[in-house]
Each structure stands twice: as structure tokens, then as C-alpha cells.
Design a protein around this motif. Structure first.
Motif, PDB file in Angstrom:
ATOM      1  N   ALA A  35     117.676  34.989 -10.544  1.00 49.40           N
ATOM      2  CA  ALA A  35     117.112  35.812 -11.614  1.00 49.40           C
ATOM      3  C   ALA A  35     115.634  35.519 -11.833  1.00 49.40           C
ATOM      4  N   GLY A  36     115.247  34.248 -11.808  1.00 52.62           N
ATOM      5  CA  GLY A  36     113.851  33.888 -12.028  1.00 52.62           C
ATOM      6  C   GLY A  36     112.929  34.450 -10.960  1.00 52.62           C
ATOM      7  N   ALA A  37     113.383  34.460  -9.710  1.00 54.26           N
ATOM      8  CA  ALA A  37     112.566  34.998  -8.621  1.00 54.26           C
ATOM      9  C   ALA A  37     112.401  36.508  -8.765  1.00 54.26           C
ATOM     10  N   ILE A  38     113.450  37.173  -9.209  1.00 52.43           N
ATOM     11  CA  ILE A  38     113.363  38.621  -9.427  1.00 52.43           C
ATOM     12  C   ILE A  38     112.344  38.901 -10.522  1.00 52.43           C
ATOM     13  N   ALA A  39     112.459  38.181 -11.623  1.00 53.06           N
ATOM     14  CA  ALA A  39     111.532  38.360 -12.745  1.00 53.06           C
ATOM     15  C   ALA A  39     110.100  38.105 -12.307  1.00 53.06           C
ATOM     16  N   GLU A  40     109.893  37.044 -11.537  1.00 52.33           N
ATOM     17  CA  GLU A  40     108.539  36.693 -11.091  1.00 52.33           C
ATOM     18  C   GLU A  40     107.960  37.777 -10.182  1.00 52.33           C
ATOM     19  N   ARG A  41     108.750  38.235  -9.235  1.00 52.16           N
ATOM     20  CA  ARG A  41     108.260  39.258  -8.300  1.00 52.16           C
ATOM     21  C   ARG A  41     107.937  40.572  -8.993  1.00 52.16           C
ATOM     22  N   LEU A  42     108.680  40.869 -10.045  1.00 53.84           N
ATOM     23  CA  LEU A  42     108.464  42.134 -10.757  1.00 53.84           C
ATOM     24  C   LEU A  42     107.514  41.985 -11.937  1.00 53.84           C
ATOM     25  N   GLY A  43     107.113  40.753 -12.241  1.00 52.92           N
ATOM     26  CA  GLY A  43     106.202  40.529 -13.359  1.00 52.92           C
ATOM     27  C   GLY A  43     106.835  40.803 -14.708  1.00 52.92           C
ATOM     28  N   ILE A  44     108.087  40.392 -14.846  1.00 53.52           N
ATOM     29  CA  ILE A  44     108.844  40.630 -16.079  1.00 53.52           C
ATOM     30  C   ILE A  44     109.245  39.277 -16.663  1.00 53.52           C
ATOM     31  N   VAL A  45     109.242  39.163 -17.967  1.00 49.27           N
ATOM     32  CA  VAL A  45     109.677  37.944 -18.653  1.00 49.27           C
ATOM     33  C   VAL A  45     111.142  37.681 -18.298  1.00 49.27           C
ATOM     34  N   SER A  46     111.471  36.415 -18.055  1.00 48.07           N
ATOM     35  CA  SER A  46     112.827  36.047 -17.614  1.00 48.07           C
ATOM     36  C   SER A  46     113.927  36.517 -18.556  1.00 48.07           C
ATOM     37  N   SER A  47     113.696  36.411 -19.858  1.00 47.61           N
ATOM     38  CA  SER A  47     114.732  36.842 -20.807  1.00 47.61           C
ATOM     39  C   SER A  47     114.976  38.344 -20.712  1.00 47.61           C
ATOM     40  N   SER A  48     113.918  39.109 -20.513  1.00 49.99           N
ATOM     41  CA  SER A  48     114.079  40.561 -20.335  1.00 49.99           C
ATOM     42  C   SER A  48     114.797  40.869 -19.034  1.00 49.99           C
ATOM     43  N   MET A  49     114.462  40.116 -17.982  1.00 45.46           N
ATOM     44  CA  MET A  49     115.102  40.346 -16.688  1.00 45.46           C
ATOM     45  C   MET A  49     116.592  40.079 -16.777  1.00 45.46           C
ATOM     46  N   SER A  50     116.971  39.029 -17.500  1.00 50.39           N
ATOM     47  CA  SER A  50     118.396  38.721 -17.680  1.00 50.39           C
ATOM     48  C   SER A  50     119.121  39.880 -18.343  1.00 50.39           C
ATOM     49  N   PHE A  51     118.490  40.485 -19.330  1.00 49.34           N
ATOM     50  CA  PHE A  51     119.063  41.643 -20.006  1.00 49.34           C
ATOM     51  C   PHE A  51     119.282  42.788 -19.017  1.00 49.34           C
ATOM     52  N   HIS A  52     118.267  43.056 -18.186  1.00 49.21           N
ATOM     53  CA  HIS A  52     118.364  44.158 -17.223  1.00 49.21           C
ATOM     54  C   HIS A  52     119.392  43.866 -16.139  1.00 49.21           C
ATOM     55  N   LEU A  53     119.451  42.639 -15.675  1.00 46.65           N
ATOM     56  CA  LEU A  53     120.444  42.279 -14.663  1.00 46.65           C
ATOM     57  C   LEU A  53     121.864  42.373 -15.221  1.00 46.65           C
ATOM     58  N   ALA A  54     122.025  42.035 -16.494  1.00 48.42           N
ATOM     59  CA  ALA A  54     123.342  42.167 -17.132  1.00 48.42           C
ATOM     60  C   ALA A  54     123.766  43.630 -17.184  1.00 48.42           C
ATOM     61  N   ALA A  55     122.819  44.529 -17.442  1.00 48.29           N
ATOM     62  CA  ALA A  55     123.137  45.964 -17.464  1.00 48.29           C
ATOM     63  C   ALA A  55     123.574  46.436 -16.078  1.00 48.29           C
ATOM     64  N   LEU A  56     122.893  45.957 -15.038  1.00 52.42           N
ATOM     65  CA  LEU A  56     123.282  46.324 -13.666  1.00 52.42           C
ATOM     66  C   LEU A  56     124.655  45.749 -13.314  1.00 52.42           C
TER      67      LEU A  56
END
Length: 120
Positions: A35-56
Motif C-alpha cells: 500500500a505504501g508503494a502505491i501511495a508513493e508512486r501516485l503521490g497520495i497520502v497513505s491514509s487516503s490510499m488505504s481508503f481507496h484500496l479498501a473500496a477496490l
């Protein structure tokens, strides 16, 4: 894939960050990404990325596994293929497509897609 699953999947993908994350995971293949690598590559805050990954994940498009302290996300390829199959099911007028068939509508004139409606 039934209509309700398709609607959930399309709804999950109908957001810029989730679509970008999904496409990144498709590129990553079966190995997936933390999750952290996805957030970093997309330039998104980790907590927001976790929310989006949970939706997926709730839509069944990605799965997760724990690897030590990391959560690795991978695409659920059968779900992705099911979605694509559902969307293209009638691409050849309801006739099953052959491997070498091209399922593309005829070319239209972009400037005037309805030439019979010329109004001068």
C-alpha cells in the motif's frame, strides 16, 4: 459476473485515485505492491490510499495479503476479466467473437457523426 457486481466494480473504478491504483496494480502483476508503494508512486497520502484500496477490495477488484508488516495488494484478475467480459458480451451483435474478429464499430466522421442530418 452479475449486474450488481458490475455496478460495484464500476463504481469503485469511477474515482481518479482508485482507477490509477488499479491500473498500477495491473502493471505490477501477480507480485502486487504494498500500500505504501502505491501511495508513493501516485503521490497520495497513505491514509487516503488505504481508503481507496479498501473500496477496490470491497468491490472484489483487488485482494490483499500480509507479508511480514506489509499489506500487499494484487489485482483479482478473474474479476477484472469478468468485468471486461460483461462489458463486451454483445460487442459482435450477440454473436460470439472469434479470436481474429475485430469488434469495433464502423468509423464515423468525428466532425459530423450524423451526415444525414446536415443542416445548412
Amino acid at each position: 459476473m452479475d449486474a450488481s457486481a458490475v455496478i460495484r466494480a464500476l463504481g469503485a473504478l469511477a474515482q481518479e485515485h482508485r482507477l490509477a491504483a488499479f491500473r498500477l496494480l495491473v502493471q505490477a502483476g501477480d507480485e502486487g505492491l504494498p500500500a505504501g508503494a502505491i501511495a508513493e508512486r501516485l503521490g497520495i497520502v497513505s491514509s487516503s490510499m488505504s481508503f481507496h484500496l479498501a473500496a477496490l477490495a470491497n468491490a472484489g477488484l483487488v485482494s490483499q495479503r500480509r507479508q511480514s508488516r506489509l499489506i500487499i495488494y494484487t489485482v483479482n484478475y478473474p474479476a477484472m476479466n469478468g468485468l471486461m467480459g460483461y462489458l463486451t458480451e454483445n460487442c459482435c451483435g450477440g454473436v460470439p467473437c472469434l479470436d481474429d474478429a475485430v469488434c469495433c464499430p464502423p468509423q464515423t466522421n468525428i466532425a459530423n457523426p450524423y451526415p444525414e442530418e446536415n443542416v445548412a
